[in-house]
Design an enzyme around this catalytic site. Sequence first.
Site, PDB file in Angstrom:
ATOM      1  N   ASP A 203      23.563  31.657 -68.455  1.00 31.56           N
ATOM      2  CA  ASP A 203      22.743  31.704 -69.662  1.00 31.56           C
ATOM      3  C   ASP A 203      23.579  32.424 -70.719  1.00 31.56           C
ATOM      4  O   ASP A 203      24.019  33.556 -70.507  1.00 31.56           O
ATOM      5  CB  ASP A 203      21.427  32.448 -69.382  1.00 31.56           C
TER       6      ASP A 203
ATOM      7  N   CYS B 256      13.311  43.777 -58.952  1.00 29.35           N
ATOM      8  CA  CYS B 256      14.662  43.385 -58.571  1.00 29.35           C
ATOM      9  C   CYS B 256      15.599  44.146 -59.503  1.00 29.35           C
ATOM     10  O   CYS B 256      15.447  44.057 -60.725  1.00 29.35           O
ATOM     11  CB  CYS B 256      14.840  41.889 -58.749  1.00 29.35           C
TER      12      CYS B 256
ATOM     13  N   ARG C   8      14.958  40.509 -67.377  1.00 28.31           N
ATOM     14  CA  ARG C   8      13.888  40.724 -68.353  1.00 28.31           C
ATOM     15  C   ARG C   8      13.330  42.146 -68.216  1.00 28.31           C
ATOM     16  O   ARG C   8      12.145  42.373 -68.427  1.00 28.31           O
ATOM     17  CB  ARG C   8      12.811  39.657 -68.150  1.00 28.31           C
TER      18      ARG C   8
ATOM     19  N   LYS D  51      21.041  27.770 -71.374  1.00 21.49           N
ATOM     20  CA  LYS D  51      21.736  27.623 -70.099  1.00 21.49           C
ATOM     21  C   LYS D  51      22.875  26.619 -70.206  1.00 21.49           C
ATOM     22  O   LYS D  51      22.708  25.570 -70.813  1.00 21.49           O
ATOM     23  CB  LYS D  51      20.762  27.120 -69.034  1.00 21.49           C
TER      24      LYS D  51
ATOM     25  N   ASP E   7      22.563  37.773 -65.373  1.00 19.64           N
ATOM     26  CA  ASP E   7      22.610  37.973 -66.821  1.00 19.64           C
ATOM     27  C   ASP E   7      23.034  39.393 -67.178  1.00 19.64           C
ATOM     28  O   ASP E   7      23.040  40.288 -66.328  1.00 19.64           O
ATOM     29  CB  ASP E   7      21.240  37.644 -67.423  1.00 19.64           C
TER      30      ASP E   7
ATOM     31  N   ARG F  21      10.398  22.317 -73.790  1.00 18.85           N
ATOM     32  CA  ARG F  21       9.876  23.242 -72.783  1.00 18.85           C
ATOM     33  C   ARG F  21       9.520  24.565 -73.432  1.00 18.85           C
ATOM     34  O   ARG F  21      10.244  25.021 -74.320  1.00 18.85           O
ATOM     35  CB  ARG F  21      10.954  23.581 -71.739  1.00 18.85           C
TER      36      ARG F  21
ATOM     37  N   CYS G  91       5.061  42.564 -61.467  1.00 19.68           N
ATOM     38  CA  CYS G  91       5.686  41.891 -60.312  1.00 19.68           C
ATOM     39  C   CYS G  91       5.325  42.684 -59.059  1.00 19.68           C
ATOM     40  O   CYS G  91       4.998  43.863 -59.157  1.00 19.68           O
ATOM     41  CB  CYS G  91       7.211  41.905 -60.419  1.00 19.68           C
TER      42      CYS G  91
ATOM     43  N   CYS H 232      17.108  42.466 -62.611  1.00 19.73           N
ATOM     44  CA  CYS H 232      16.193  41.686 -63.465  1.00 19.73           C
ATOM     45  C   CYS H 232      16.704  41.559 -64.902  1.00 19.73           C
ATOM     46  O   CYS H 232      17.010  42.548 -65.552  1.00 19.73           O
ATOM     47  CB  CYS H 232      14.810  42.328 -63.489  1.00 19.73           C
TER      48      CYS H 232
ATOM     49  N   ARG I  83      12.443  28.056 -76.685  1.00 16.11           N
ATOM     50  CA  ARG I  83      13.867  27.991 -76.996  1.00 16.11           C
ATOM     51  C   ARG I  83      14.397  26.560 -76.958  1.00 16.11           C
ATOM     52  O   ARG I  83      15.279  26.192 -77.709  1.00 16.11           O
ATOM     53  CB  ARG I  83      14.654  28.865 -76.019  1.00 16.11           C
ATOM     54  N   TYR I  84      13.886  25.779 -76.004  1.00 11.28           N
ATOM     55  CA  TYR I  84      14.288  24.365 -75.911  1.00 11.28           C
ATOM     56  C   TYR I  84      13.142  23.541 -76.491  1.00 11.28           C
ATOM     57  O   TYR I  84      11.977  23.859 -76.252  1.00 11.28           O
ATOM     58  CB  TYR I  84      14.508  23.970 -74.455  1.00 11.28           C
TER      59      TYR I  84
HETATM   60  C1  LIG Z   1      15.372  28.600 -68.230  1.00  6.92           C
HETATM   61  C2  LIG Z   1      14.423  28.405 -69.291  1.00  6.92           C
HETATM   62  C3  LIG Z   1      13.684  27.231 -69.385  1.00  6.92           C
HETATM   63  C4  LIG Z   1      13.802  26.111 -68.363  1.00  6.92           C
HETATM   64  O1  LIG Z   1      15.049  25.504 -68.403  1.00  6.92           O
HETATM   65  P1  LIG Z   1      15.370  24.337 -67.348  1.00  6.92           P
HETATM   66  O2  LIG Z   1      16.831  24.135 -67.482  1.00  6.92           O
HETATM   67  O3  LIG Z   1      14.545  23.165 -67.723  1.00  6.92           O
HETATM   68  O4  LIG Z   1      14.958  24.860 -66.004  1.00  6.92           O
HETATM   69  C5  LIG Z   1      12.810  27.091 -70.423  1.00  6.92           C
HETATM   70  N1  LIG Z   1      12.663  28.047 -71.365  1.00  6.92           N
HETATM   71  C6  LIG Z   1      13.367  29.193 -71.317  1.00  6.92           C
HETATM   72  C7  LIG Z   1      13.171  30.199 -72.386  1.00  6.92           C
HETATM   73  C8  LIG Z   1      14.267  29.422 -70.278  1.00  6.92           C
HETATM   74  O5  LIG Z   1      14.955  30.570 -70.222  1.00  6.92           O
HETATM   75  S1  SF4 Z   2      13.590  39.104 -61.283  1.00  9.12           S
HETATM   76 FE1  SF4 Z   2      12.445  40.473 -62.673  1.00  9.12          FE
HETATM   77  S2  SF4 Z   2      10.636  39.284 -63.292  1.00  9.12           S
HETATM   78 FE2  SF4 Z   2      11.477  38.279 -61.446  1.00  9.12          FE
HETATM   79  S3  SF4 Z   2      10.387  39.215 -59.719  1.00  9.12           S
HETATM   80 FE3  SF4 Z   2      12.261  40.387 -59.996  1.00  9.12          FE
HETATM   81  S4  SF4 Z   2      11.666  42.090 -61.336  1.00  9.12           S
HETATM   82 FE4  SF4 Z   2      10.060  40.529 -61.494  1.00  9.12          FE
END
Ligand SMILES: *Cc1c(COP(=O)(O)O)cnc(C)c1O
Ligand code: SF4
Length: 367
Positions: free
Chosen positions: A327, A126, A131, A334, A290, A113, A122, A129, A109-110
Amino acid sequence: MAESSWRDELARTITDVAGLPDYLTLTDDERRFFDAPPEAHGPLALKVPLAVVRRMVEAARRAGGQVLSTDPLRRQFIPTAAELETQPYELADPLGEERYSPVPRLIHRYPDRALLLVTDQCVVHCRYCFRSRFTGGSHGGISRDELRAVESYLAAHTEIRELILSGGDALMLGDGALADVLDAARHARPDIVFRVATRIPVVMPGRVTAELARLLRARAPLWVVVQANHPDELHAEASQALSVLADAGIPVINQTVLLAGVNDDAKTLDELFTALVRLRVKPYYLFQADLAPGTSHFRVNVERALWIVAELRRRLSGLAMPVFAVDIPGGAGKVPLEPSALIGEDESGYRLRAADGHVHHYPKEEG
Ligand SMILES: *Cc1c(COP(=O)(O)O)cnc(C)c1O
Ligand code: SF4
């Protein structure tokens, strides 16, 4: 502790309501969740290690045997009826990650990174979560073919300077599989910096063995990113696991999710961040929760969140203070947020509000 002992601990993880020990008395809200038909439940099943349940029971005992719906562990890991409610603006993929996935499991996305979903597993689920569309699913660990495709992508995209191993939880991979992923990426890109994102040192600290620390240290530059949300999570075993990493020379940073009823007050967060710094862990981000489905009971109004952040800024050192970030829903990334100290400006300079609450003048330079 050897790799086999955390595998034993993993085998003692509770994955359905029938598996919860009788001595954990459910609250009415928790019972109403489990009584609802399974199709009303979201994608994230119950998953909590027995040792964590024992801590919940211990907390209730300390409070005189009451059922403690306010226990921070319980609120994070045991579902309640509030999860059955979804809001129209909640999204299965709140960060729009699927749009940014050029090859399976990689999110780019960035520009500089990329984030690799090395497994969907996991040790704990949580309830907030973000995701949950992926977590705890049936993908398992990354395959050889998937890893090969990631290797080619990294080799071709030299603008990527950091690779974040995430999931799920990156440390759910065994040592061999983890080393394979790191070595493949390092082979494609000798200069890449790794981040290993994991909740395990805090939730199942037995996974952090001396062998694991050596494995990670040998693949520097590598940062470990942990997640702790409440000072109660930093008990002796978790503190020990974090010390093993720091002693091995591995830089460790922490991400906290701001969670209503868990840590949404300055005193709790002050204690948490201060404890982390003492454990040689740098508080990195404090995230607004989120917009995952069924998580509105965890979200804090952003205005109130900023008020908490302002109070933290007054109390904490720069080292102990994380960046508060939201986010943007849909994938814009972010956004760091902080109440502005810049109150205004005129010809000669700026008006800044200092920690003492008063407004002060700062001169304007040319150029
Ligand atoms: C959060 C995130 C990152 C890392 O972002 P930083 O601000 O550098 O910590 C990189 N890729 C994705 C997809 C993210 O959600
Ligand atoms: S936040 Fe989601 S991905 Fe992270 S440890 Fe908890 S359940 Fe697993």
